[in-house]
Design an enzyme around this catalytic site. Structure first.
Site, PDB file in Angstrom:
ATOM      1  N   ARG A   1       0.832  -1.211   0.000  1.00 12.82           N
ATOM      2  CA  ARG A   1       0.000   0.000   0.000  1.00 12.82           C
ATOM      3  C   ARG A   1       0.866   1.260   0.000  1.00 12.82           C
ATOM      4  O   ARG A   1       0.612   2.191  -0.761  1.00 12.82           O
ATOM      5  CB  ARG A   1      -0.955   0.016   1.204  1.00 12.82           C
ATOM      6  CG  ARG A   1      -2.082  -0.993   1.078  1.00 12.82           C
ATOM      7  CD  ARG A   1      -2.973  -0.984   2.281  1.00 12.82           C
ATOM      8  NE  ARG A   1      -2.172  -1.265   3.478  1.00 12.82           N
ATOM      9  CZ  ARG A   1      -2.525  -0.973   4.713  1.00 12.82           C
ATOM     10  NH1 ARG A   1      -3.669  -0.368   4.958  1.00 12.82           N
ATOM     11  NH2 ARG A   1      -1.763  -1.288   5.735  1.00 12.82           N
TER      12      ARG A   1
ATOM     13  N   ASN B   1      -6.487  -2.391   1.928  1.00 11.06           N
ATOM     14  CA  ASN B   1      -6.604  -3.831   2.119  1.00 11.06           C
ATOM     15  C   ASN B   1      -8.074  -4.210   2.117  1.00 11.06           C
ATOM     16  O   ASN B   1      -8.910  -3.467   2.625  1.00 11.06           O
ATOM     17  CB  ASN B   1      -5.994  -4.254   3.451  1.00 11.06           C
ATOM     18  CG  ASN B   1      -4.486  -4.219   3.459  1.00 11.06           C
ATOM     19  OD1 ASN B   1      -3.836  -4.213   2.414  1.00 11.06           O
ATOM     20  ND2 ASN B   1      -3.908  -4.176   4.644  1.00 11.06           N
TER      21      ASN B   1
END
Length: 89
Positions: free
Chosen positions: A18, A36
């Site tokens: 990320r 996520n």
């Protein structure tokens, strides 16, 4: 301007992916988010100039050295006011 949504499958959580996507998205001046998902995948929404969005996809496919991408699902996504590419929690 285009907007794409990618769902990334494989070893993609807990490996800095990320942050990696956020940094490269910011460098490319893209809007969107990365987060996520409960099933262990990662969702990326990237909006901007087509060339830059496609460049981010290429960077994601190359990986950050820790992730292991096994599959990617791609969809067109609605143009919106997402703000600079950021991590959503």
């Amino acid at each position: 301007m285009i907007c794409k949504r990618w769902i990334l499958y494989g070893r993609v959580q807990g490996v800095g992916l990320r942050h990696f996507v956020r940094v490269h998205g910011a460098r490319l001046q893209l809007e969107g988010y990365v987060r996520n998902l409960p099933d262990g995948s990662v969702e990326v929404v990237a909006q901007g100039e087509e060339e830059k969005v496609l460049k981010l996809k290429k960077i994601i496919l190359q990986g950050n050295g820790f992730s292991k991408l096994e599959d990617i699902q791609e969809d067109d996504f609605p143009i919106g006011n997402y703000g600079s590419l950021h991590i959503e929690y």
